[in-house]
Design an enzyme around this catalytic site. Structure first.
Site, PDB file in Angstrom:
ATOM      1  N   THR A   1       0.961  -1.187   0.031  1.00 58.03           N
ATOM      2  CA  THR A   1       0.007  -0.071  -0.084  1.00 58.03           C
ATOM      3  C   THR A   1       0.841   1.144   0.077  1.00 58.03           C
ATOM      4  OG1 THR A   1      -1.635   1.369   1.199  1.00 58.03           O
ATOM      5  CG2 THR A   1      -0.132  -0.248   2.395  1.00 58.03           C
ATOM      6  N   ASP A   2       0.311   2.408  -0.632  1.00 59.97           N
ATOM      7  CA  ASP A   2       0.957   3.622  -0.801  1.00 59.97           C
ATOM      8  C   ASP A   2       1.126   4.229   0.904  1.00 59.97           C
ATOM      9  OD1 ASP A   2      -1.628   4.452  -0.248  1.00 59.97           O
ATOM     10  OD2 ASP A   2      -1.791   5.978  -1.709  1.00 59.97           O
ATOM     11  N   GLU A   3       0.310   3.713   1.902  1.00 59.53           N
ATOM     12  CA  GLU A   3       0.191   4.291   3.163  1.00 59.53           C
ATOM     13  C   GLU A   3       1.599   3.746   3.799  1.00 59.53           C
ATOM     14  OE1 GLU A   3      -3.106   3.649   5.564  1.00 59.53           O
ATOM     15  OE2 GLU A   3      -4.415   3.147   3.899  1.00 59.53           O
TER      16      GLU A   3
ATOM     17  N   TYR B   1      -1.735  -0.549  10.923  1.00 57.02           N
ATOM     18  CA  TYR B   1      -1.718  -1.433   9.448  1.00 57.02           C
ATOM     19  C   TYR B   1      -0.684  -1.332   8.754  1.00 57.02           C
ATOM     20  CZ  TYR B   1      -3.396  -1.469   4.883  1.00 57.02           C
ATOM     21  OH  TYR B   1      -3.408  -1.691   3.356  1.00 57.02           O
TER      22      TYR B   1
ATOM     23  N   LYS C   1       2.221  -3.540   7.200  1.00 55.67           N
ATOM     24  CA  LYS C   1       2.683  -3.614   5.818  1.00 55.67           C
ATOM     25  C   LYS C   1       4.088  -3.283   5.488  1.00 55.67           C
ATOM     26  CE  LYS C   1      -0.357  -4.773   2.981  1.00 55.67           C
ATOM     27  NZ  LYS C   1      -0.575  -5.945   2.560  1.00 55.67           N
TER      28      LYS C   1
END
Length: 326
Positions: free
Chosen positions: A124-126, A149, A153
């Site tokens: 994810t870009d997060e 979260y 990741k």
């Protein structure tokens, strides 16, 4: 190819399976999913009888079972969608995210190494954290996750890269912008607002609704993941962006307009802890190296997504009891 798609009953995973079934006629797919709250076999009911598709219920942390599936079905590659993905839930119960997102990937990496097959890790870009001064992160950007979260990741990504460097394991990583589309569990922004709007409920927006996201249609993401699976360079990360930046309030206002709702239904609620203001990634690498670019505009994609939820109340109504309220 004989592919193991982990988490294939979830939002992006089920869309990916549909994409492959429609575009790659010679692939055989094993959907390996634990069927937690977000895993829904109704997403794939229309292909149950297709000889190219098999469903196996299982946990990616179960190493013996994973290895047996790979051996029995002669798997050539793994695409890992299996993950806990809702930030709000990670704040309430981070341990579940560590188990699924990190420990689960370690099992899959060991399997990919043992059987000498490719593993594509869906990230994810997060993991980059909030983008300051509208500066887009490329694949070499520092990892500064803000939630349990995104931290799990990011940790999983680092573990995958370590397996490539240490053992030569064939891995690729994709980091995509915010996905939207059909089959998304109705706790995420777009389906939550559509469903609440249809039910005459309030539309709760965190803070002042100023948080900005890059919105990527899930079908475009599936095409990008497929390109990475088949042509991506081993050990590489590929950002996947839509470049359709909207604040949460702008998205909700468009949903209000499309559904003919009143803006009085919008309700601003207390922001969640450490909520990133903006995500922004540079995806020039996948565009130049693999020739991918998004096909669906945000206005077109959002309109189609709203229409899907309007026409599929029988799909989302049974899920409402599991939705975490803001």
């Amino acid at each position: 190819m004989n592919l193991l798609v982990t988490g294939g009953a979830g939002f992006i995973g089920s869309n990916f399976i549909h994409y492959l079934m429609a575009s790659q006629s010679h692939d055989s797919l094993v959907n390996y999913d634990l069927l937690t709250y977000a895993g829904n076999l109704a997403n794939l009911a229309d292909i149950n009888d297709d000889s190219r598709y098999t469903f196996v219920q299982g946990d990616i942390t179960d190493e013996a079972h994973v290895n047996a599936i790979i051996k029995d079905y002669r798997i050539d590659g793994i695409v890992n969608f299996a993950a806990e993905s809702h930030v709000d839930r990670s704040i309430l119960n981070p341990n579940a995210f560590v188990s699924s997102n990190f420990v689960g990937l370690s099992v899959l990496l060991n399997a990919a190494r043992k059987f000498n097959i490719r593993l594509v890790q869906i990230s994810t870009d997060e993991v980059y954290g909030t983008a300051k001064f509208h500066q887009a992160f490329d694949e070499n950007g520092a990892l500064k996750p803000s939630s349990p979260y995104s931290a799990t990741k990011a940790s999983a990504d680092l573990l995958a890269l370590a397996y490539f460097k240490t053992y030569g394991t064939d891995i690729c990583i994709t980091r995509s912008a915010n996905n939207y589309g059909r089959f998304q569990f109705p706790e995420k922004l777009i389906p939550l607002m559509v469903v609440n709007g249809l039910l005459g409920k309030k539309l709760p927006i965190y803070g002042k609704g100023e948080n900005s996201r890059d919105w990527l249609n899930v079908v475009d993401n599936c095409a990008a993941i497929d390109a990475v699976l088949r042509s991506g360079k081993s050990g590489q990360i590929y950002n996947i962006a839509g470049h359709y930046y909207r604040t949460n309030l702008e998205v909700v206002n468009q949903i209000v307009q499309e559904l003919g709702l009143s803006k009085s239904q919008i309700e601003f609620v207390s922001d969640r802890p450490a909520n990133d203001l903006q995500y922004m990634i540079d995806d020039s690498k996948i565009r130049s190296e693999l020739g991918w670019h998004p096909q669906v505009s945000f206005s077109q994609g959002l309109r189609a997504t709203i229409k899907w939820y309007v026409n599929h109340a029988a799909w989302w109504r049974p899920l409402l009891k599991q939705v975490k309220n803001r």
